[in-house]
Design a protein around this motif. Structure first.
Motif, PDB file in Angstrom:
ATOM      1  N   ILE A   1      -3.336  -0.395   1.448  1.00  0.00           N
ATOM      2  CA  ILE A   1      -2.693   0.856   1.411  1.00  0.00           C
ATOM      3  C   ILE A   1      -1.549   0.606   1.895  1.00  0.00           C
ATOM      4  CG2 ILE A   1      -2.836   2.982   2.835  1.00  0.00           C
ATOM      5  CD1 ILE A   1      -5.961   2.707   2.646  1.00  0.00           C
ATOM      6  N   ILE A   2      -1.142   0.176   3.450  1.00  0.00           N
ATOM      7  CA  ILE A   2       0.128   0.006   3.930  1.00  0.00           C
ATOM      8  C   ILE A   2       1.034  -0.725   3.161  1.00  0.00           C
ATOM      9  CG2 ILE A   2       1.647  -0.257   5.967  1.00  0.00           C
ATOM     10  CD1 ILE A   2      -1.137  -0.104   7.337  1.00  0.00           C
ATOM     11  N   GLY A   3       0.564  -1.848   2.146  1.00  0.00           N
ATOM     12  CA  GLY A   3       1.308  -2.709   1.528  1.00  0.00           C
ATOM     13  C   GLY A   3       1.751  -2.231   0.203  1.00  0.00           C
ATOM     14  N   GLU A   4       1.073  -1.234  -0.313  1.00  0.00           N
ATOM     15  CA  GLU A   4       1.168  -0.581  -1.561  1.00  0.00           C
ATOM     16  C   GLU A   4       2.464  -0.249  -2.013  1.00  0.00           C
ATOM     17  OE1 GLU A   4      -1.312   2.194  -4.847  1.00  0.00           O
ATOM     18  OE2 GLU A   4      -1.311   2.820  -2.560  1.00  0.00           O
ATOM     19  N   PRO A   5       3.334   0.358  -1.149  1.00  0.00           N
ATOM     20  CA  PRO A   5       4.910   0.619  -1.554  1.00  0.00           C
ATOM     21  C   PRO A   5       5.713  -0.630  -1.651  1.00  0.00           C
ATOM     22  CG  PRO A   5       3.878   2.041   0.479  1.00  0.00           C
ATOM     23  CD  PRO A   5       3.107   0.982   0.242  1.00  0.00           C
ATOM     24  N   TYR A   6       5.150  -1.856  -1.459  1.00  0.00           N
ATOM     25  CA  TYR A   6       5.924  -2.762  -1.859  1.00  0.00           C
ATOM     26  C   TYR A   6       5.729  -3.188  -3.310  1.00  0.00           C
ATOM     27  CZ  TYR A   6       6.617  -3.154   3.504  1.00  0.00           C
ATOM     28  OH  TYR A   6       6.994  -2.833   4.620  1.00  0.00           O
ATOM     29  N   GLU A   7       4.787  -2.739  -3.759  1.00  0.00           N
ATOM     30  CA  GLU A   7       4.200  -3.233  -5.094  1.00  0.00           C
ATOM     31  C   GLU A   7       5.067  -2.568  -6.011  1.00  0.00           C
ATOM     32  OE1 GLU A   7       2.140  -5.495  -6.046  1.00  0.00           O
ATOM     33  OE2 GLU A   7       1.381  -6.014  -4.278  1.00  0.00           O
ATOM     34  N   ILE A   8       5.335  -1.015  -5.435  1.00  0.00           N
ATOM     35  CA  ILE A   8       5.993  -0.233  -6.526  1.00  0.00           C
ATOM     36  C   ILE A   8       7.736  -0.370  -6.067  1.00  0.00           C
ATOM     37  CG2 ILE A   8       6.537   2.224  -6.814  1.00  0.00           C
ATOM     38  CD1 ILE A   8       3.844   3.017  -5.644  1.00  0.00           C
ATOM     39  N   HIS A   9       8.131  -0.987  -5.030  1.00  0.00           N
ATOM     40  CA  HIS A   9       9.544  -1.311  -4.641  1.00  0.00           C
ATOM     41  C   HIS A   9       9.607  -2.652  -4.169  1.00  0.00           C
ATOM     42  CE1 HIS A   9      10.702   3.125  -4.722  1.00  0.00           C
ATOM     43  NE2 HIS A   9       9.590   3.355  -4.185  1.00  0.00           N
ATOM     44  N   PRO A  10       9.271  -3.727  -4.933  1.00  0.00           N
ATOM     45  CA  PRO A  10       9.181  -5.036  -4.643  1.00  0.00           C
ATOM     46  C   PRO A  10      10.502  -5.560  -4.054  1.00  0.00           C
ATOM     47  CG  PRO A  10       9.586  -4.905  -7.010  1.00  0.00           C
ATOM     48  CD  PRO A  10       9.098  -3.322  -6.597  1.00  0.00           C
ATOM     49  N   GLU A  11      11.591  -5.038  -4.245  1.00  0.00           N
ATOM     50  CA  GLU A  11      13.110  -5.232  -3.597  1.00  0.00           C
ATOM     51  C   GLU A  11      12.825  -5.177  -2.083  1.00  0.00           C
ATOM     52  OE1 GLU A  11      13.425  -1.039  -4.449  1.00  0.00           O
ATOM     53  OE2 GLU A  11      12.566  -2.566  -5.464  1.00  0.00           O
ATOM     54  N   ALA A  12      11.847  -4.367  -1.589  1.00  0.00           N
ATOM     55  CA  ALA A  12      11.805  -4.031  -0.173  1.00  0.00           C
ATOM     56  C   ALA A  12      11.520  -5.021   0.690  1.00  0.00           C
ATOM     57  CB  ALA A  12      10.973  -2.664   0.027  1.00  0.00           C
ATOM     58  N   ALA A  13      10.522  -5.960   0.001  1.00  0.00           N
ATOM     59  CA  ALA A  13       9.990  -7.184   0.959  1.00  0.00           C
ATOM     60  C   ALA A  13       9.455  -8.290  -0.158  1.00  0.00           C
ATOM     61  CB  ALA A  13       8.658  -6.562   1.671  1.00  0.00           C
ATOM     62  N   PRO A  14       9.972  -9.472   0.130  1.00  0.00           N
ATOM     63  CA  PRO A  14       9.511 -10.419  -0.544  1.00  0.00           C
ATOM     64  C   PRO A  14       7.859 -10.661  -0.575  1.00  0.00           C
ATOM     65  CG  PRO A  14      11.085 -11.136   0.879  1.00  0.00           C
ATOM     66  CD  PRO A  14      10.849  -9.760   1.365  1.00  0.00           C
TER      67      PRO A  14
END
Length: 358
Positions: free
Chosen positions: A118-131
């Motif tokens: 749940i918390i990591g889902e935004p990184y799937e949508i914005h992959p540039e935010a975190a490797p």
């Protein structure tokens, strides 16, 4: 004194939901005017509280600010750019900087996903935010930031209490390191003791990350605790706005005064001397808003002018030269400063304060 640098500017914002009749040939016969001309600015690192009765348009305003719904008219400018005109990649980039914390911690989290997902889902949508290889560590850090054990990363939402679930929602909102968080009644579904914990957490995170909040609630005491400025909404519009001390200690709009008179007072002596204002009638339907001042049907000050003229949201003429706390924006033709709740302490009950002899 000038305020903080504006980071969000809302002007003439409208959201009308059409009412139609017919099956094959639909004809619009009216509209639900949920948000009907809202203007405000939000400064960097500032908290703007939005208060009002249920049905006044607060949650619709929240959805408009994060572009979950398109406005009927008006503009929402983030760093000078009107986000209502954006789409595709441009809108996706802006959404990274404007996040939302939802009202109900029970329904805003997917029960089939772990906390880490749940918390990591935004990184799937914005992959540039975190490797990709660094995301799990980022999620653990976020859990720690919001006061949860990082070892809970593989648990599911049903294994947490209401306050813990809301902390998970806050962690999800922080994942992309936004500049603005729109909090739509984030503590209304929580116990009082848990409310205080979440409010203190939001204040701590604001100081740590330099966040700006639009904090929406119907509990005026909570809004005062966290807000720098307050906007009072009634039937789709802001009717009074100012610094927290101006609104709570020197209200000039009758609706604000009525709301404040209903706030529980912990001091029994102050409670005995406060004036309770009981409004007559019900809130008008947003499909049939009264002419002139929309509060006039429940206002004890209403005159013929209130029926004919829409009062502007501005500093009332009688207060423009005083520069005192009553000199703030109020949409009332007959604005008058009124202390509804007396100050707490010995003076509140009329007793003289005790002094020791010299």
């Amino acid at each position: 004194m000038t305020g903080p640098e504006p980071i969000l500017e809302v002007s003439g914002l409208l959201k009308h939901y059409p009412l139609t009749r017919g099956i094959l040939f639909k004809k619009q016969v009216g509209a639900v005017k949920a948000v009907d001309g809202v203007d405000f600015t939000l400064g960097r690192g500032e908290t703007l509280g939005i208060v009002g009765e249920s049905g006044c348009g607060k949650s619709t305003l929240a959805r408009l600010l994060v572009n979950l719904e398109a406005p009927t008219a008006g503009s929402i400018r983030y760093r000078g750019e009107d986000i209502t005109r954006l789409s595709g990649r441009a809108l996706k980039a802006v959404r990274r900087n404007i996040q939302m914390v939802f009202q109900d911690p029970y329904t805003s989290l997917n029960p089939r996903m772990t906390v880490g997902d749940i918390i990591g889902e935004p990184y799937e949508i914005h992959p540039e935010a975190a490797p990709k290889g660094d995301r799990r560590r980022r999620v653990r850090e976020l859990l720690d930031v919001v006061g949860l054990n990082p070892e809970y990363i593989n648990r599911y939402p049903h294994q947490f209490s209401g306050g813990q679930r809301q902390r998970i929602g806050i962690a999800r909102g922080l994942a992309l390191r936004p500049e603005i968080i729109v909090a739509d009644e984030p503590v209304s579904a929580l116990d009082v003791s848990v409310q205080a914990q979440v409010i203190n957490l939001l204040a701590t995170l604001q100081a740590e990350f330099g966040l700006s909040y639009v904090f929406i609630a119907h509990d005026l005491s909570i809004v005062r605790h966290i807000s720098d400025r307050v906007g009072v909404m009634y039937l789709g519009r802001i009717v009074e706005t100012g610094r927290d001390a101006e609104i709570y200690d020197h209200p000039t709009h009758p609706y604000t005064q009525a709301l404040l008179s209903a706030v529980p007072v912990p001091d029994p002596r102050a409670r005995e001397h406060r004036e309770r204002i009981i409004l007559s009638g019900d809130v008008p339907s947003p499909t049939d808003i009264p002419s002139g001042c929309r509060f006039r049907t429940r206002c004890w000050k209403a005159r013929e002018r209130c029926t004919l003229e829409v009062p502007p949201l501005a500093v009332p003429e009688e207060f423009r030269l005083t520069r005192g706390p009553a000199a703030h924006d109020s949409a009332c033709h007959f604005a008058e400063e009124k202390r509804v709740v007396p100050p707490e302490g010995p003076a509140a009950s009329g007793d003289e304060p005790h002094t020791e002899p010299a």
